[in-house]
Design an enzyme around this catalytic site. Structure first.
Site, mmCIF file in Angstrom:
data_model
loop_
_atom_site.group_PDB
_atom_site.id
_atom_site.type_symbol
_atom_site.label_atom_id
_atom_site.label_comp_id
_atom_site.label_asym_id
_atom_site.label_seq_id
_atom_site.Cartn_x
_atom_site.Cartn_y
_atom_site.Cartn_z
ATOM 1 N N ARG A 70 0.814 -1.112 -0.017
ATOM 2 C CA ARG A 70 -0.021 -0.096 -0.062
ATOM 3 C C ARG A 70 0.732 1.051 0.048
ATOM 4 N NH1 ARG A 70 -3.830 2.194 4.956
ATOM 5 N NH2 ARG A 70 -4.773 3.930 3.944
ATOM 6 N N HIS A 71 0.506 2.375 -0.821
ATOM 7 C CA HIS A 71 1.245 3.661 -0.934
ATOM 8 C C HIS A 71 1.622 3.960 0.565
ATOM 9 C CE1 HIS A 71 -1.972 6.134 0.421
ATOM 10 N NE2 HIS A 71 -2.867 5.216 -0.216
ATOM 11 N N ARG A 128 0.541 8.941 -5.313
ATOM 12 C CA ARG A 128 0.952 8.327 -4.099
ATOM 13 C C ARG A 128 1.447 6.827 -4.250
ATOM 14 N NH1 ARG A 128 -4.664 9.105 -3.783
ATOM 15 N NH2 ARG A 128 -5.969 7.189 -3.104
ATOM 16 N N GLU A 186 -7.300 3.284 -6.750
ATOM 17 C CA GLU A 186 -8.127 3.141 -5.474
ATOM 18 C C GLU A 186 -9.625 3.142 -5.677
ATOM 19 O OE1 GLU A 186 -8.621 2.058 -2.853
ATOM 20 O OE2 GLU A 186 -7.964 3.258 -1.385
ATOM 21 N N HIS A 223 -3.282 0.240 -3.319
ATOM 22 C CA HIS A 223 -3.948 0.896 -2.405
ATOM 23 C C HIS A 223 -4.625 0.009 -1.436
ATOM 24 C CE1 HIS A 223 -3.768 4.648 -4.581
ATOM 25 N NE2 HIS A 223 -3.857 3.912 -5.718
#
Length: 219
Positions: A30-31, A88, A115, A178
């Site tokens: 995940r970012h 991101r 996302e 995400h």
């Protein structure tokens, strides 16, 4: 390599050396943290950059990946790398690749990893959403799998596009994306029931390894 490091790496192996995994292994990240995460704002498709801690988390994930690959006998350059198109996630991928000694921009981008869209709720905190419409928020909590925010997506819809992406995988892959897409992947692989997948915790600064029918967390 120092002996202490070697012992630590043995604890980090993502797979048993004798195990045959029938599907590509996914190293899912995940970012890193953003200011909107700190403020508890729903980001969705908004392009919010990493903050300082988010950069550090991406470096840490690169270090974890290095350890996992060393333990598993793999090479970073032999993997595929793909990111969500959102900044991101892309910055997280670029930092991880640099940490692994690879060219930062040598990765693919797939829009299906974007996302989950929160539509009209994006930019709001959940407290803001509750203040606007308590009934619709309660409806979401009762069925997160099928619920669509105004102008947004349901987890069922996200899972449909994630399943299409997953079908294209040909070899072990590092993913930067995400929380919502991770939950969709968990649902697609039937690791837990779909409704339970929507509540699954997906942390930052962590590498999740999808291998066969197992999901492991490395921090």
């Amino acid at each position: 390599m120092h002996a202490i490091t070697a012992r630590r790496l043995r604890l980090r192996c993502a797979r048993d050396p004798d195990e045959v995994v029938p599907r590509p292994v996914i190293y899912y990240v995940r970012h890193g943290l953003t200011d909107w995460n700190v403020q508890h704002r729903l980001q969705g498709r908004h392009d919010v950059p990493l903050n300082g801690l988010g950069h550090a988390q991406a470096v840490r994930c690169g270090e974890i990946l290095h350890d996992l690959l060393l333990c598993d006998g793999g090479k970073a350059e032999d993997l595929d790398y793909v990111s969500s198109p959102l900044i991101r996630a892309r910055k997280t991928m670029e930092i991880m690749r640099s940490t692994l000694g690879l060219e930062s921009t040598g990765y693919g981008v797939d829009t299906r990893l974007a996302e989950i869209s929160f539509g009209e709720w994006e930019g709001l905190t959940y407290a803001d959403v509750l203040a606007r419409d308590k009934d619709i928020a309660a409806k979401r909590e009762s069925d997160k799998w099928g619920f669509r925010p105004p102008g947004g997506e349901s987890y069922a819809q996200v899972t449909a596009r994630i399943s299409q992406w997953y079908a294209t995988l040909e070899r072990d892959t590092v993913v930067a994306a995400h929380g919502g897409t991770a939950r969709a992947l968990i649902a697609h692989l039937a690791l837990v029931p779909a409704q339970d997948a929507t509540h699954h915790s997906v942390d930052q600064g962590v590498v999740y390894v999808f291998a066969g029918n197992r999901l492991a967390r490395y921090a």
